[in-house]
Write a protein that holds these residues in place. Sequence first.
Motif, PDB file in Angstrom:
ATOM      1  N   THR A 171       0.804  -1.223  -0.085  1.00  0.00           N
ATOM      2  CA  THR A 171       0.129  -0.043  -0.044  1.00  0.00           C
ATOM      3  C   THR A 171       0.926   1.329  -0.128  1.00  0.00           C
ATOM      4  O   THR A 171       2.067   1.408   0.048  1.00  0.00           O
ATOM      5  CB  THR A 171      -0.886   0.109   1.113  1.00  0.00           C
ATOM      6  OG1 THR A 171      -2.018   1.056   0.946  1.00  0.00           O
ATOM      7  CG2 THR A 171      -0.130   0.246   2.593  1.00  0.00           C
ATOM      8  N   ASP A 172       0.246   2.483  -0.138  1.00  0.00           N
ATOM      9  CA  ASP A 172       0.874   3.821   0.002  1.00  0.00           C
ATOM     10  C   ASP A 172       0.299   4.075   1.190  1.00  0.00           C
ATOM     11  O   ASP A 172      -0.911   4.503   1.326  1.00  0.00           O
ATOM     12  CB  ASP A 172       0.793   4.591  -1.127  1.00  0.00           C
ATOM     13  CG  ASP A 172       1.062   6.088  -1.011  1.00  0.00           C
ATOM     14  OD1 ASP A 172       1.385   6.336   0.309  1.00  0.00           O
ATOM     15  OD2 ASP A 172       1.339   6.786  -2.060  1.00  0.00           O
ATOM     16  N   ASP A 173       1.073   3.952   2.480  1.00  0.00           N
ATOM     17  CA  ASP A 173       0.566   4.409   3.961  1.00  0.00           C
ATOM     18  C   ASP A 173      -0.061   5.738   4.227  1.00  0.00           C
ATOM     19  O   ASP A 173      -1.257   5.849   4.303  1.00  0.00           O
ATOM     20  CB  ASP A 173       1.594   3.752   5.037  1.00  0.00           C
ATOM     21  CG  ASP A 173       2.874   4.578   4.539  1.00  0.00           C
ATOM     22  OD1 ASP A 173       3.185   5.330   3.592  1.00  0.00           O
ATOM     23  OD2 ASP A 173       4.009   4.165   5.278  1.00  0.00           O
ATOM     24  N   ARG A 174       0.694   6.560   3.531  1.00  0.00           N
ATOM     25  CA  ARG A 174       0.380   8.069   3.515  1.00  0.00           C
ATOM     26  C   ARG A 174      -1.138   8.313   2.764  1.00  0.00           C
ATOM     27  O   ARG A 174      -2.022   8.944   3.332  1.00  0.00           O
ATOM     28  CB  ARG A 174       1.409   9.099   3.293  1.00  0.00           C
ATOM     29  CG  ARG A 174       1.193  10.369   4.032  1.00  0.00           C
ATOM     30  CD  ARG A 174       2.421  11.250   3.821  1.00  0.00           C
ATOM     31  NE  ARG A 174       2.258  12.407   4.412  1.00  0.00           N
ATOM     32  CZ  ARG A 174       3.085  13.232   4.998  1.00  0.00           C
ATOM     33  NH1 ARG A 174       4.354  12.682   5.168  1.00  0.00           N
ATOM     34  NH2 ARG A 174       2.886  14.513   5.768  1.00  0.00           N
ATOM     35  N   ALA A 175      -0.938   7.978   1.652  1.00  0.00           N
ATOM     36  CA  ALA A 175      -2.250   7.924   0.815  1.00  0.00           C
ATOM     37  C   ALA A 175      -3.428   7.413   1.302  1.00  0.00           C
ATOM     38  O   ALA A 175      -4.475   7.937   1.349  1.00  0.00           O
ATOM     39  CB  ALA A 175      -2.022   7.520  -0.525  1.00  0.00           C
ATOM     40  N   LEU A 176      -3.068   6.276   1.935  1.00  0.00           N
ATOM     41  CA  LEU A 176      -4.363   5.637   2.564  1.00  0.00           C
ATOM     42  C   LEU A 176      -4.717   6.362   3.729  1.00  0.00           C
ATOM     43  O   LEU A 176      -6.114   6.421   3.919  1.00  0.00           O
ATOM     44  CB  LEU A 176      -3.732   4.220   3.159  1.00  0.00           C
ATOM     45  CG  LEU A 176      -4.904   3.284   3.964  1.00  0.00           C
ATOM     46  CD1 LEU A 176      -5.924   2.894   2.802  1.00  0.00           C
ATOM     47  CD2 LEU A 176      -4.218   1.911   4.487  1.00  0.00           C
ATOM     48  N   VAL A 177      -4.092   6.958   4.662  1.00  0.00           N
ATOM     49  CA  VAL A 177      -4.466   7.877   5.698  1.00  0.00           C
ATOM     50  C   VAL A 177      -5.213   9.131   5.035  1.00  0.00           C
ATOM     51  O   VAL A 177      -6.461   9.485   5.482  1.00  0.00           O
ATOM     52  CB  VAL A 177      -3.333   8.489   6.447  1.00  0.00           C
ATOM     53  CG1 VAL A 177      -4.075   9.366   7.533  1.00  0.00           C
ATOM     54  CG2 VAL A 177      -2.567   7.431   7.269  1.00  0.00           C
ATOM     55  N   ASN A 178      -4.831   9.512   4.136  1.00  0.00           N
ATOM     56  CA  ASN A 178      -5.476  10.689   3.308  1.00  0.00           C
ATOM     57  C   ASN A 178      -6.585  10.405   2.842  1.00  0.00           C
ATOM     58  O   ASN A 178      -7.667  11.082   2.804  1.00  0.00           O
ATOM     59  CB  ASN A 178      -4.551  11.531   2.424  1.00  0.00           C
ATOM     60  CG  ASN A 178      -3.638  12.422   3.218  1.00  0.00           C
ATOM     61  OD1 ASN A 178      -3.820  13.065   3.881  1.00  0.00           O
ATOM     62  ND2 ASN A 178      -2.292  12.153   2.877  1.00  0.00           N
ATOM     63  N   ARG A 179      -6.740   9.203   2.245  1.00  0.00           N
ATOM     64  CA  ARG A 179      -8.029   8.826   1.272  1.00  0.00           C
ATOM     65  C   ARG A 179      -9.189   8.502   2.683  1.00  0.00           C
ATOM     66  O   ARG A 179     -10.238   8.967   2.302  1.00  0.00           O
ATOM     67  CB  ARG A 179      -7.776   7.299   0.847  1.00  0.00           C
ATOM     68  CG  ARG A 179      -8.995   6.490   0.633  1.00  0.00           C
ATOM     69  CD  ARG A 179      -9.796   7.180  -0.659  1.00  0.00           C
ATOM     70  NE  ARG A 179      -8.601   7.278  -1.923  1.00  0.00           N
ATOM     71  CZ  ARG A 179      -8.481   6.213  -2.704  1.00  0.00           C
ATOM     72  NH1 ARG A 179      -8.965   5.133  -2.445  1.00  0.00           N
ATOM     73  NH2 ARG A 179      -7.631   6.343  -3.761  1.00  0.00           N
ATOM     74  N   ILE A 180      -8.712   7.936   3.992  1.00  0.00           N
ATOM     75  CA  ILE A 180      -9.637   7.736   5.019  1.00  0.00           C
ATOM     76  C   ILE A 180     -10.258   8.963   5.405  1.00  0.00           C
ATOM     77  O   ILE A 180     -11.450   9.241   5.569  1.00  0.00           O
ATOM     78  CB  ILE A 180      -9.289   6.693   5.902  1.00  0.00           C
ATOM     79  CG1 ILE A 180      -8.688   5.532   5.396  1.00  0.00           C
ATOM     80  CG2 ILE A 180     -10.113   6.729   7.087  1.00  0.00           C
ATOM     81  CD1 ILE A 180      -8.023   4.736   6.417  1.00  0.00           C
ATOM     82  N   ILE A 181      -9.393   9.989   5.465  1.00  0.00           N
ATOM     83  CA  ILE A 181      -9.684  11.419   5.944  1.00  0.00           C
ATOM     84  C   ILE A 181     -10.585  12.030   4.986  1.00  0.00           C
ATOM     85  O   ILE A 181     -11.842  12.670   5.241  1.00  0.00           O
ATOM     86  CB  ILE A 181      -8.634  12.258   6.455  1.00  0.00           C
ATOM     87  CG1 ILE A 181      -7.812  11.563   7.406  1.00  0.00           C
ATOM     88  CG2 ILE A 181      -8.920  13.692   6.555  1.00  0.00           C
ATOM     89  CD1 ILE A 181      -6.701  12.307   7.945  1.00  0.00           C
ATOM     90  N   GLN A 182     -10.286  11.864   3.746  1.00  0.00           N
ATOM     91  CA  GLN A 182     -11.232  12.261   2.758  1.00  0.00           C
ATOM     92  C   GLN A 182     -12.610  11.876   2.750  1.00  0.00           C
ATOM     93  O   GLN A 182     -13.528  12.744   2.642  1.00  0.00           O
ATOM     94  CB  GLN A 182     -10.646  12.406   1.115  1.00  0.00           C
ATOM     95  CG  GLN A 182     -11.297  12.530   0.017  1.00  0.00           C
ATOM     96  CD  GLN A 182     -11.478  14.274   0.165  1.00  0.00           C
ATOM     97  OE1 GLN A 182     -10.570  14.997   0.778  1.00  0.00           O
ATOM     98  NE2 GLN A 182     -12.501  14.926  -0.225  1.00  0.00           N
ATOM     99  N   SER A 183     -12.388  10.581   2.874  1.00  0.00           N
ATOM    100  CA  SER A 183     -14.230  10.024   2.939  1.00  0.00           C
ATOM    101  C   SER A 183     -14.687  10.294   4.359  1.00  0.00           C
ATOM    102  O   SER A 183     -15.961  10.653   4.338  1.00  0.00           O
ATOM    103  CB  SER A 183     -13.889   8.646   2.626  1.00  0.00           C
ATOM    104  OG  SER A 183     -13.796   7.911   3.866  1.00  0.00           O
TER     105      SER A 183
END
Length: 390
Positions: A171-183
Amino acid sequence: MTKTSSYDVAVIGGGIAGAAIAGEAASRGLQVLLLEKNEFGSGTSSRSSKLIHGGLRYLELAGYFFLRCRFKESWKNFSFVFSSIRESQILRKTHPDLIEPHPILLPIYRSSPRSRWLIFLGTALYGIMAFGAGNRRFPHFLLSPEKALRQVPSLRKEGLLGGVVLWENLTDDRALVNRIIQSALEKGATALPHALVLHYCYDNAGKVYRIRTKTEGTEKVFEAKQLVNATGPWVDQTRQRVSQTRDAFVLPIAGAHIELKQFTPYSCLLQAEDHRFFFVINIHGVSRVGTTEREWADPDHVEPTDEEMTYLINSLKYYFPSIAFSKNQIIRSDAGVRPLARPAAESKANQVSREHAIFQTGDGVYHVVGVKLTDHRRAAIEVVNRTERK
Ligand SMILES: Cc1cc2nc3c(=O)[nH]c(=O)nc-3n(C[C@H](O)[C@H](O)[C@H](O)COP(=O)(O)OP(=O)(O)OC[C@H]3O[C@@H](n4cnc5c(N)ncnc54)[C@H](O)[C@@H]3O)c2cc1C
């Protein structure tokens, strides 16, 4: 100092744990506030090995405790592996563009402390568990050194017996955090970066927490009915902002990675001289090598040490003798602090359970520690269930 509106739940810390808790609470229709002192995902959550996985190492740990008749610890590790494998499957379905299956070669050497058949048995069990969780990619056993060398020709030949190709997820860990925050934002949450929480207290009269924050020199107070401290390796420092605490919830274990130009066609799982496993993970033309373990209590100042870089380079030199590795070839390096749940008894870092833990202090605040990238969804559900019950 300005005062702003009131929320159902405030979450301190915008790493994977805080993001997931905010997302879960917002999806249940709660008014959520997420406060992060830097950029989202800038803490441990962007310094990982980037794997969403069950953790073969923890399965071995389950076996280690089982053989010593420590059945409770054995079961804890076994069920942790199974639930992590199950979570990996769920996350792959929910974020298919951010989490993808990734093959990893585990070469087997005569010098390994485990026999070839024990490794085949362990990986087969891991594969069966993954199969049970819906992953149809079974480990591929390489029964001769030639077969292993066909995958990675530059591997050390002396003592090589074969290998196993395992399937994990990258995974891309930071992108995953940002994706969850976006949702979470799309579901109505408020998420503020650069909002350092200075202090919080419970107001008995108003039945709310007052959370004092500082953003670019301006102080603000927010109010929330529930408060969650998800500051990862900073969890104890955050508690110390409001009261003197002697007990610690976190066992802070730092880990480092180095990155080199990709030198192997396959990602590998290898065993260093001290028998610790370490990964070589290929990501977009770069081989990310790690990790290490050392206790380190200051997550604001964590860098790979010279000793850690030497340890990783020397481990590579051993397994890839035809490649002239040196520290000069390191393109990038980073380190992060694992916020492991502190065990009741003194234990070696590599024997501490990687299961998350939720503590509640006398002021009613929930403190969540030990959340891995892999189990963030499960941890968030547990935290929000508890805040809702309250
Ligand atoms: C070397 C290494 C490799 C790893 N590899 C993997 C892996 O491959 N797979 C996996 O599943 N897990 C892995 N992990 C574990 C995983 O990365 C961590 O457990 C996880 O990222 C912890 O997330 P967190 O949100 O609890 O903490 P963090 O990501 O550190 O987030 C805490 C946040 O709180 C913020 N904060 C602190 N104090 C305040 C304050 N007063 N006010 C506001 N904000 C504050 C910080 O800035 C930080 O952003 C690895 C960990 C390490 C160290």
